[in-house]
Enzyme design. Sequence first.
Site, PDB file in Angstrom:
ATOM      1  N   GLU A 178      26.888   7.168  -8.164  1.00 18.02           N
ATOM      2  CA  GLU A 178      28.194   7.480  -8.758  1.00 18.02           C
ATOM      3  C   GLU A 178      28.984   8.532  -7.976  1.00 18.02           C
ATOM      4  OE1 GLU A 178      27.633   8.193 -12.964  1.00 18.02           O
ATOM      5  OE2 GLU A 178      26.862   6.183 -13.303  1.00 18.02           O
ATOM      6  N   GLU A 257      23.566  -0.157 -13.299  1.00 17.82           N
ATOM      7  CA  GLU A 257      23.246   0.777 -14.381  1.00 17.82           C
ATOM      8  C   GLU A 257      24.111   0.390 -15.571  1.00 17.82           C
ATOM      9  OE1 GLU A 257      22.973   5.088 -13.474  1.00 17.82           O
ATOM     10  OE2 GLU A 257      23.660   5.418 -15.532  1.00 17.82           O
TER      11      GLU A 257
END
Length: 666
Positions: A178, A257
Amino acid sequence: MHSSVVVVYTAALCVCFTYGDDYILDDKLGLGRTFDGIGGLSGGGATSRLLVNYAEPYRSQILDYLFKPNFGASLHILKVEIGGDAQTTDGTEPSHMHYENDENYFRGYEWWLMKEAKKRNPNITLIGLPWAFPGWIGHEKSWPYDFPDITAKYVVSWIVGAKQYHDLDIHYIGIWNEKKYDLNYIKVLRDTLDRVGFSHIAIIAADGYKPDDWQIASDMLAEPLLFDLIDVIGAHYPGTETVMDALKTGKALWASEDFSTYNDDVGGGCWARLLNQNYVNGRMTATISWNLLASYYERLPFGRDGLMTAQEPWSGNYVVESPIWTTAHTTQFTQPGWSYLQTVGHLKSGGSYVALTDRRGNLTVVIETMTHNDSVCIRPPLPPYDVTPCNVTFYLKGSFASISQLQVWRTKFDFKTKKHVFLQKLDSVKVSDGSFTLRLDVDEVYTLSTITTAQKGTHPDPPPSAPFPKLYEDDFNVRNPSFTEAPHFADQTGVFEYFKNLTDPGPHVYTLRQVVTQRPVTWATDANQAISVIGDYSWRNIVVTSDVFIEKPGTGGVFIAARADRGGSGVQGCRGVFFWVFADGTYRVTRDLMGKSVLAEGKSGTSSSIWYTLSLAVKERNATVTLDGTSLWDGGVDWVPKYGWAAIGTASFELAQFDNFSVEAE
Ligand SMILES: *[C@@H]1O[C@H](CO)[C@@H](O)[C@H](O)[C@H]1NC(C)=O
Ligand SMILES: *[C@@H]1O[C@H](CO)[C@@H](O)[C@H](O)[C@H]1NC(C)=O
Ligand SMILES: *[C@@H]1O[C@H](CO)[C@@H](O)[C@H](O)[C@H]1NC(C)=O
Ligand SMILES: *[C@@H]1O[C@H](CO)[C@@H](O)[C@H](O)[C@H]1NC(C)=O
Ligand SMILES: *[C@@H]1O[C@H](CO)[C@@H](O)[C@H](O)[C@H]1NC(C)=O
Ligand SMILES: *[C@@H]1O[C@H](CO)[C@@H](O)[C@H](O)[C@H]1NC(C)=O
Ligand SMILES: *[C@@H]1O[C@H](CO)[C@@H](O)[C@H](O)[C@H]1NC(C)=O
């Protein structure tokens, strides 16, 4: 909404025609994408922390529910964090290289977990991804890409270590969770992998989160080199949707995810909906749950956001939650390498269906009719839609025309009575004239399959739930040689490891040592102090005692604490009652980890390289602190949290040791 988002409209009004609705399952016109599996993510961060401290047989039972084929979730994929010594949501995970000249492939629990998973399912797909990096990687700049060869070498050494010390083959490697990716770094990573004979290891990128979830796809279309380097596009929490550019790449698309939802029955519904609709709406061929197992203190961020719950190693209690069974509806009836059919989609009456085949005649159909309110996930927002009961008829064509019967497994969420039924085997359906009809209610999951090996596995009930023991002591002398961390300590900044002093250290041979000496390349906002919490969040009146050893002269210092009220990404703001001693001969009592809100301070006569015994007793609104049995201060503690964990820690990123830790709660 972006114009490029593929919006799949569900009928505004669900219709179920008098004679039911018809759906065709056919492979005549070719197949859909290749299925890559369903998985769980351990880490990001420290989400499996408490699992290792479970006694047998409970620990193995938990692992069975997660990984054992034809038993429970029977996961196809295990993704783990490559520990980077920094806070990554629910704690820190240790790096295999705390320092530049340091290498150790036995830290933490991810190696062990991967081996346990592989023991149960030798075909399990393994993925590694860094969230943070030790400080030396970033050369103090908290950035891993300035020296891409060093970062790549560091990551590849983790893969080499997995093979060399644990015989684990890592199949996929990611970039930086991320965070921004860097083309040059990815190129160097690819070259480094190839040079050591890992050209078969595929690269996933960029594990981005909204609004960057699919950005890399557009970048790949614009940059041929990037396109060639990346094998799988992984997006986080895509809300079952992808974008046109991602489809245009032709690469595998994964929800690398997803979930992150409280694992009650709505969580189970969320997960069932995602597993189908990530493919139906977004053509994603793998979905990975953050997290694998809720095995961290529930009061840390995102408590219980795992496929099941194992947060009480002291009692042995664990809970097999509904997401385990909604996972099984897919995982026990397909394997990575199967193909989706092109005939997948939404049901006209709401809900969705997918069909997969092994291309050798086997067929698996998974249907879900989860209603909106019973399947909302934590993110992104779920637009409203309706689902109504309906009789649906499926027509089997192409290679499936000759199938004469299908196994039927059903889950029914009943939120009114709470009498849910999970993964129940029903009588198989006879396929007559190439079709079968199914009577669907809302909030159901059905699997119809030619596969006959599925089972709803069970172990005897675990012991009942119990709070953390009121009296807890650890002198760090008795160790489980498989692990580097002491039971139940949950590091929130820094890393606390077992240490053995090899020179003649007197009574303190075996200690617990904080070992991170430099601010890592962080993922979250780590504190500037190291801290590890332990115990029960609801503790109020407690006595914390520990022997302490400051290693850093001058500004070095350590603390013990009570009512520590915060960990995870908010750890900087942790409040409580903190008792510090420093190498400069002073002590302090503060209300906060940052040490800014001072209750008391004065002379202690403490220095580095000497063992002291600290004790902190907090009772209602009073506290007493003692050094080697002598009271340094007692007084009122106003404006401190009512409750919280016990904790130990250091004043900065510095070496320090703890021994003879004990906590006694009222
Ligand atoms: C592993 O994969 C092989 C080849 O696909 C298969 O034959 C075998 O049954 C699988 N093993 C397990 C435990 O799933
Ligand atoms: C389905 O898979 C099983 C193994 O799981 C295999 O034995 C069988 O031949 C396959 N094909 C059909 C049509 O069932
Ligand atoms: C779903 O939840 C919303 C908000 O809580 C509520 O207003 C609505 O009535 C619920 N719908 C159903 C069908 O229960
Ligand atoms: C489904 O079919 C049964 C009869 O086979 C009928 O009783 C029922 O009402 C039908 N359900 C729906 C929603 O049409
Ligand atoms: C190990 O013990 C010796 C002897 O007491 C002491 O001087 C030294 O500081 C200790 N080293 C560490 C790292 O604790
Ligand atoms: C730990 O404390 C106990 C008493 O509580 C004491 O007997 C023991 O010597 C201590 N251990 C060390 C290493 O100081
Ligand atoms: C707290 O301290 C005050 C003043 O020293 C004392 O009156 C009171 O009894 C103490 N309370 C407890 C719970 O020890």
